[in-house]
Design a protein around this motif. Structure first.
Motif, PDB file in Angstrom:
ATOM      1  N   ILE A 137       5.179   0.229   0.531  1.00  0.00           N
ATOM      2  CA  ILE A 137       5.428  -0.899   1.791  1.00  0.00           C
ATOM      3  C   ILE A 137       7.100  -0.771   2.043  1.00  0.00           C
ATOM      4  CG2 ILE A 137       5.090  -3.228   2.872  1.00  0.00           C
ATOM      5  CD1 ILE A 137       2.439  -3.302   1.382  1.00  0.00           C
ATOM      6  N   ARG A 161       5.418  -5.588  11.589  1.00  0.00           N
ATOM      7  CA  ARG A 161       4.537  -4.943  12.324  1.00  0.00           C
ATOM      8  C   ARG A 161       5.319  -3.803  13.288  1.00  0.00           C
ATOM      9  NH1 ARG A 161      -0.269  -5.150  15.828  1.00  0.00           N
ATOM     10  NH2 ARG A 161       0.138  -3.134  16.881  1.00  0.00           N
ATOM     11  N   ILE A 356      -3.256  -2.977   1.085  1.00  0.00           N
ATOM     12  CA  ILE A 356      -2.394  -2.547   2.151  1.00  0.00           C
ATOM     13  C   ILE A 356      -1.225  -1.594   1.387  1.00  0.00           C
ATOM     14  CG2 ILE A 356      -0.346  -3.616   3.409  1.00  0.00           C
ATOM     15  CD1 ILE A 356      -1.672  -6.355   3.280  1.00  0.00           C
ATOM     16  N   ASN A 357      -0.815  -1.475   0.429  1.00  0.00           N
ATOM     17  CA  ASN A 357       0.172  -0.652   0.033  1.00  0.00           C
ATOM     18  C   ASN A 357      -0.379   0.701   0.081  1.00  0.00           C
ATOM     19  OD1 ASN A 357       2.954  -0.270  -1.351  1.00  0.00           O
ATOM     20  ND2 ASN A 357       1.359   0.848  -2.879  1.00  0.00           N
ATOM     21  N   GLN A 359      -2.349   1.921   1.919  1.00  0.00           N
ATOM     22  CA  GLN A 359      -2.220   2.750   3.509  1.00  0.00           C
ATOM     23  C   GLN A 359      -0.758   3.346   3.829  1.00  0.00           C
ATOM     24  OE1 GLN A 359      -4.334   0.396   6.583  1.00  0.00           O
ATOM     25  NE2 GLN A 359      -5.827  -0.273   5.206  1.00  0.00           N
ATOM     26  N   TYR A 360       0.062   2.929   3.022  1.00  0.00           N
ATOM     27  CA  TYR A 360       1.561   3.205   3.025  1.00  0.00           C
ATOM     28  C   TYR A 360       1.777   4.275   2.032  1.00  0.00           C
ATOM     29  CZ  TYR A 360       2.795  -0.733   6.237  1.00  0.00           C
ATOM     30  OH  TYR A 360       3.089  -1.474   7.138  1.00  0.00           O
ATOM     31  N   SER A 367      -3.018   6.140   6.173  1.00  0.00           N
ATOM     32  CA  SER A 367      -3.072   5.115   7.332  1.00  0.00           C
ATOM     33  C   SER A 367      -4.149   5.622   8.531  1.00  0.00           C
ATOM     34  CB  SER A 367      -1.819   4.940   8.123  1.00  0.00           C
ATOM     35  OG  SER A 367      -1.190   6.030   8.538  1.00  0.00           O
ATOM     36  N   SER A 402      -2.370  -1.623   8.328  1.00  0.00           N
ATOM     37  CA  SER A 402      -0.978  -0.720   8.415  1.00  0.00           C
ATOM     38  C   SER A 402      -0.428  -0.607   9.735  1.00  0.00           C
ATOM     39  CB  SER A 402      -0.802   0.550   7.342  1.00  0.00           C
ATOM     40  OG  SER A 402      -1.847   1.439   7.716  1.00  0.00           O
ATOM     41  N   THR A 407       4.158   3.712  10.263  1.00  0.00           N
ATOM     42  CA  THR A 407       3.166   4.789  10.057  1.00  0.00           C
ATOM     43  C   THR A 407       2.654   5.505  11.359  1.00  0.00           C
ATOM     44  OG1 THR A 407       1.389   2.965  10.377  1.00  0.00           O
ATOM     45  CG2 THR A 407       2.191   3.410   8.103  1.00  0.00           C
TER      46      THR A 407
END
Length: 509
Positions: A137, A161, A356-357, A359-360, A367, A402, A407
């Motif tokens: 992230i 965001r 969350i991480n 998805q990065y 993502s 994400s 992304t």
């Protein structure tokens, strides 16, 4: 960016059902997982995702239940984490969120302006969690994006965001320009000449005097046009007479801007319903709209949907390089405090950050999977061009956390309906050279201090919006402009100027 924030960006309403099914039919009873040693099973950590990010814009009714379960199992197998999506009721996402935060209900992460929640003790700082579990992230976002997430003490409260972007370009029917032998306008005079021609020469060919030269709204005229009249564009400004920060209404050129907009409105160049509720998609379907200065996706997402029903050759193009007496017409949107946050109630904040991480990692593959499940694929070897593999989306994106430029600018749809939107994001949105940046774009104003030190702040905001609409539509004559400014002072503008100036001087870098 599946739709407007934001603020940036006006999201579609979400469905009123919590899609938390699992194999046993109860989202609170996760499937057991065996340890690597083959010993006793253990319960996976659950994380509760309040899905208010806008991910469901693509399919507001939500996923096909078995596809949602398939994606839940994917994350359980891949990360050892059980995600549970909470989809808020239609039209009351913020109200429902506040009720959940104040109750015993589980909610671990959601999208919001962190400064609205940090002061209330509802969320936690993320510095240590990002260092331990959020390295991907941290790498994905530029330094300036993190500045909007950080308070004066260095605490990071959210995952960005977005970042400063151009959200209000002027689009024009380029096929109409060719039909009327007009050049792409490069200044305000040429822009007005094009609107005049669209109004008078019936470029849509229906034989009626009903062409709409420009479709816009209040934010549209301010962010797409005000820069041509005011040195700092749609922005606060520093008055050299006393070195105080003041609103745009007091800046040289604001009255000229307002008078020009009123003139265009009276001539029929600006759509008569621009400042009331109207449906941009339905308006575009009429084949009567010559230009748009609304939020960019009003063209990028809507026009491709109805293009097949319009005359052959119909096309909207961005007017680039256009300027007015004071320079560039457009004003960019600064970064904001909109972010993914982790609540103080979270029992497994480490699991939330890991989720969350993930998805990065391997952007944009993870993502895209979070957004579309297995209903997509790359169309080449470049991991950039993609297409959806089914005509109907089956997984709606309940687990996507994400969303944002870090992304979404890393891929483009090889699809006629989605391509225009993707091209804008990847080629235009971050081109800040074409617009002015507000002078206080890096300032995060303390909203609590604003409310405390400017008791009438909301009244001033309301006056600024309502009276501008009245002046533009002719409900109030331009001759009363000085009386309007006096109204602002009577409403507490002196206090507004003092508090904003104090915070600006304290926080500027």
């Amino acid at each position: 960016m599946f739709g407007k924030k934001a603020g940036a960006v006006t999201a579609a309403l979400l469905t009123a059902v919590a899609l938390t099914a699992c194999s046993g039919g109860n989202g609170n009873n996760p499937a057991p997982t065996a340890t690597e040693s083959g010993g006793p099973t253990k319960e996976l950590p659950k994380i509760y995702i309040y899905q208010n990010t806008g991910a469901l814009n693509q399919k507001p009714e939500g996923s096909v239940p078995e596809k949602l379960e398939e994606m839940k199992q994917h994350y359980m197998d891949t990360l050892g984490i059980e995600p549970i999506a909470i989809v808020p009721p239609t039209g009351s996402a913020e109200e429902k969120l506040n009720l959940m935060l104040g109750s015993s209900d589980e909610v671990d992460t959601f999208q919001g302006n962190w400064d609205d929640y940090a002061s209330k003790g509802a969320i936690i700082p993320l510095n240590d969690l990002l260092d331990q579990y959020g390295q991907d992230i941290k790498k994905a976002w530029p330094e300036e994006a993190w500045e909007y997430m950080t308070d004066k003490d260095g605490k990071i409260w959210g995952i960005p965001r977005g970042e400063p972007s151009v959200h209000y370009p002027i689009w024009v029917r380029s096929d109409w320009l060719k039909k009327l032998n007009l050049e792409m306008p490069q200044n305000l005079e040429e822009l007005e000449a094009v609107m005049k021609a669209f109004k008078e020469q019936d470029p849509d060919g229906n034989g009626k005097d009903d062409t709409i030269p420009m479709m816009t709204d209040l934010n549209g005229i301010k962010n797409a046009l005000m820069g041509g009249f005011l040195q700092d564009g749609n922005s606060n400004w520093i008055d050299p007479a006393d070195n105080k920060l003041k609103p745009a209404e007091l800046a040289p050129g604001f009255k000229d801007f307002m008078a020009t907009m009123a003139d265009w409105y009276q001539k029929g160049y600006i759509y008569k319903e621009s400042f009331s509720k109207f449906d941009p998609l339905e308006l575009l379907k009429t084949n009567r709209v010559g230009m748009s200065s609304m939020w960019y996706s009003r063209i990028t997402l809507l026009f491709p949907q109805i293009k097949p029903s319009l005359p052959e050759g119909a096309e909207y193009e961005i007017i680039r390089g256009i300027e007015g007496p004071k320079g560039k017409l457009m004003t960019a949107s600064p970064g904001s405090t909109a972010s993914m946050v982790i609540t103080k109630k979270a029992k497994h904040p480490d699991a939330v950050m890991k989720f969350i991480n993930h998805q990065y990692q391997d952007i944009p593959t993870n993502s895209l999977t979070a957004a579309f499940g297995k209903d997509w694929r790359y169309t080449g070897d470049n991991k950039f061009d993609i297409e959806l593999t089914t005509p109907d989306i089956t997984y709606a994106g309940e687990y996507m956390v994400s969303l944002g430029t870090a992304t979404e600018l890393k891929y483009a749809f090889n699809d006629p309906v989605k391509k225009m939107h993707a091209d804008y994001l990847t080629k235009e949105a971050l081109n800040l050279e074409v617009a002015k940046m507000p002078i206080d774009s890096t300032i995060i104003y303390d909203k609590d201090a604003l409310a405390e030190n400017i008791p009438t702040n909301s009244d001033i905001d309301r006056l600024r919006s309502e009276e501008l609409v009245k002046f533009v539509t002719g409900a109030r004559p331009i001759s009363e402009f000085d009386g309007y400014i006096e109204q602002l002072y009577q409403a507490g503008l002196d206090q507004w100027i003092e508090e904003y100036t104090r915070q600006y001087n304290e926080k500027k870098k």
